[in-house]
Design a protein around this motif. Structure first.
Motif, PDB file in Angstrom:
ATOM      1  N   ALA A  24       0.916  -1.193   0.202  1.00 51.36           N
ATOM      2  CA  ALA A  24       0.040  -0.167  -0.042  1.00 51.36           C
ATOM      3  C   ALA A  24       0.935   1.201   0.168  1.00 51.36           C
ATOM      4  O   ALA A  24       2.059   1.518   0.613  1.00 51.36           O
ATOM      5  N   SER A  25       0.556   2.213  -0.543  1.00 56.02           N
ATOM      6  CA  SER A  25       0.880   3.463  -0.761  1.00 56.02           C
ATOM      7  C   SER A  25       0.002   4.682  -0.772  1.00 56.02           C
ATOM      8  O   SER A  25      -1.130   4.523  -1.252  1.00 56.02           O
ATOM      9  N   GLY A  26       0.310   5.867  -0.241  1.00 55.18           N
ATOM     10  CA  GLY A  26      -0.528   7.075  -0.561  1.00 55.18           C
ATOM     11  C   GLY A  26      -1.247   7.399   0.589  1.00 55.18           C
ATOM     12  O   GLY A  26      -1.649   8.586   0.807  1.00 55.18           O
ATOM     13  N   ARG A  27      -1.254   6.647   1.868  1.00 54.38           N
ATOM     14  CA  ARG A  27      -1.995   7.404   2.970  1.00 54.38           C
ATOM     15  C   ARG A  27      -1.315   6.596   4.119  1.00 54.38           C
ATOM     16  O   ARG A  27      -0.662   5.586   3.993  1.00 54.38           O
ATOM     17  N   THR A  28      -1.711   6.878   5.350  1.00 50.81           N
ATOM     18  CA  THR A  28      -1.122   6.010   6.690  1.00 50.81           C
ATOM     19  C   THR A  28      -1.887   4.745   6.707  1.00 50.81           C
ATOM     20  O   THR A  28      -2.903   4.405   7.360  1.00 50.81           O
ATOM     21  N   PHE A  29      -1.071   3.770   6.059  1.00 50.27           N
ATOM     22  CA  PHE A  29      -1.509   2.484   6.050  1.00 50.27           C
ATOM     23  C   PHE A  29      -1.957   1.938   7.417  1.00 50.27           C
ATOM     24  O   PHE A  29      -2.826   1.198   7.443  1.00 50.27           O
ATOM     25  N   SER A  30      -0.968   2.206   8.425  1.00 50.30           N
ATOM     26  CA  SER A  30      -1.127   1.392   9.544  1.00 50.30           C
ATOM     27  C   SER A  30      -2.513   1.683  10.489  1.00 50.30           C
ATOM     28  O   SER A  30      -2.678   1.064  11.277  1.00 50.30           O
ATOM     29  N   THR A  31      -3.090   2.859  10.120  1.00 50.87           N
ATOM     30  CA  THR A  31      -4.417   3.149  10.520  1.00 50.87           C
ATOM     31  C   THR A  31      -5.535   2.639  10.055  1.00 50.87           C
ATOM     32  O   THR A  31      -6.943   3.046  10.662  1.00 50.87           O
ATOM     33  N   TYR A  32      -5.710   1.566   9.252  1.00 55.19           N
ATOM     34  CA  TYR A  32      -6.538   1.581   8.399  1.00 55.19           C
ATOM     35  C   TYR A  32      -6.822  -0.286   8.234  1.00 55.19           C
ATOM     36  O   TYR A  32      -5.795  -0.996   8.167  1.00 55.19           O
ATOM     37  N   ALA A  33      -8.158  -0.807   8.325  1.00 54.17           N
ATOM     38  CA  ALA A  33      -8.329  -2.270   8.271  1.00 54.17           C
ATOM     39  C   ALA A  33      -7.845  -2.617   6.891  1.00 54.17           C
ATOM     40  O   ALA A  33      -8.178  -1.824   5.759  1.00 54.17           O
ATOM     41  N   MET A  34      -7.717  -3.974   6.733  1.00 51.25           N
ATOM     42  CA  MET A  34      -7.219  -4.367   5.272  1.00 51.25           C
ATOM     43  C   MET A  34      -7.921  -5.651   5.080  1.00 51.25           C
ATOM     44  O   MET A  34      -8.343  -6.305   6.165  1.00 51.25           O
ATOM     45  N   GLY A  35      -8.351  -5.733   3.756  1.00 50.12           N
ATOM     46  CA  GLY A  35      -9.183  -7.281   3.549  1.00 50.12           C
ATOM     47  C   GLY A  35      -8.752  -7.874   2.362  1.00 50.12           C
ATOM     48  O   GLY A  35      -7.979  -7.092   1.471  1.00 50.12           O
ATOM     49  N   TRP A  36      -9.047  -9.063   2.248  1.00 45.57           N
ATOM     50  CA  TRP A  36      -8.838  -9.713   1.114  1.00 45.57           C
ATOM     51  C   TRP A  36     -10.062 -10.454   0.475  1.00 45.57           C
ATOM     52  O   TRP A  36     -11.043 -10.849   1.419  1.00 45.57           O
ATOM     53  N   PHE A  37     -10.617 -10.078  -0.699  1.00 45.02           N
ATOM     54  CA  PHE A  37     -11.679 -10.876  -1.214  1.00 45.02           C
ATOM     55  C   PHE A  37     -11.310 -11.482  -2.653  1.00 45.02           C
ATOM     56  O   PHE A  37     -10.180 -11.370  -3.168  1.00 45.02           O
ATOM     57  N   ARG A  38     -12.064 -12.342  -2.979  1.00 41.71           N
ATOM     58  CA  ARG A  38     -11.645 -13.271  -4.181  1.00 41.71           C
ATOM     59  C   ARG A  38     -12.933 -13.243  -5.136  1.00 41.71           C
ATOM     60  O   ARG A  38     -13.926 -13.244  -4.540  1.00 41.71           O
ATOM     61  N   GLN A  39     -12.650 -13.338  -6.575  1.00 41.31           N
ATOM     62  CA  GLN A  39     -13.730 -13.435  -7.197  1.00 41.31           C
ATOM     63  C   GLN A  39     -13.284 -14.527  -8.445  1.00 41.31           C
ATOM     64  O   GLN A  39     -12.400 -14.270  -9.210  1.00 41.31           O
ATOM     65  N   ALA A  40     -14.171 -15.661  -8.690  1.00 39.44           N
ATOM     66  CA  ALA A  40     -13.936 -16.784  -9.555  1.00 39.44           C
ATOM     67  C   ALA A  40     -14.654 -16.382 -10.667  1.00 39.44           C
ATOM     68  O   ALA A  40     -16.098 -15.638 -10.622  1.00 39.44           O
ATOM     69  N   PRO A  41     -14.602 -16.809 -11.774  1.00 38.90           N
ATOM     70  CA  PRO A  41     -15.412 -16.704 -13.069  1.00 38.90           C
ATOM     71  C   PRO A  41     -16.797 -17.140 -12.912  1.00 38.90           C
ATOM     72  O   PRO A  41     -17.126 -18.199 -12.217  1.00 38.90           O
ATOM     73  N   GLY A  42     -17.660 -16.255 -12.987  1.00 39.78           N
ATOM     74  CA  GLY A  42     -19.244 -16.578 -12.892  1.00 39.78           C
ATOM     75  C   GLY A  42     -19.920 -16.592 -11.661  1.00 39.78           C
ATOM     76  O   GLY A  42     -20.866 -16.760 -11.455  1.00 39.78           O
ATOM     77  N   LYS A  43     -18.821 -16.020 -10.541  1.00 36.45           N
ATOM     78  CA  LYS A  43     -19.507 -15.975  -9.189  1.00 36.45           C
ATOM     79  C   LYS A  43     -19.333 -14.680  -8.571  1.00 36.45           C
ATOM     80  O   LYS A  43     -18.307 -13.730  -9.045  1.00 36.45           O
TER      81      LYS A  43
END
Length: 127
Positions: A24-43
């Motif tokens: 990450a770049s561009g703001r104070t990364f350490s103060t924000y929650a982060m998430g992972w998402f995924r997307q498969a074809p057709g889903k």
């Protein structure tokens, strides 16, 4: 503006492991929650994991519990997703995202609460 860049995707055999990174770049990364998402074809997009800004609260989707681990290194402005015991159904484009709200003690699983998204990294699982 916030930039998120995922890396670490690729082709792996079922049962194998991969570690995804999101820089990450561009703001104070350490103060924000982060998430992972995924997307498969057709889903639809699926929640995978999230981590609070402090790293003390972790959340996982039911399909990945016990196999995936989310972590963050605030000194490096990077969040990771360690994926073990990969299954065919884990194949998807994986996206990291940054919460729009600073210093919230929990990390959201609702994608609408994430303001910034990476371009995604492809994970392919072969049998």
């Amino acid at each position: 503006q916030v930039q998120l860049v995922e890396s670490g995707g690729g082709l792996v055999q079922a049962g194998g492991s991969l570690r995804l990174s999101c820089a990450a770049s561009g703001r104070t990364f350490s103060t924000y929650a982060m998430g992972w998402f995924r997307q498969a074809p057709g889903k639809e997009r699926e929640f995978v994991a999230a981590i609070s800004w402090s790293g003390s609260n972790l959340y996982y989707g039911d399909s990945v519990k016990g196999r995936f681990t989310i972590s963050r290194d605030n000194a490096k402005n990077t969040v990771y997703l360690q994926m073990n015991s990969l299954k065919l159904e884990d194949a998807a484009v994986y996206y990291c995202a940054a919460d729009r709200r600073p210093l919230v003690p929990i990390a959201p699983i609702d994608p609408s609460l994430y303001a910034y998204w990476g371009q995604g990294t492809q994970v392919t699982v072969s049998s």
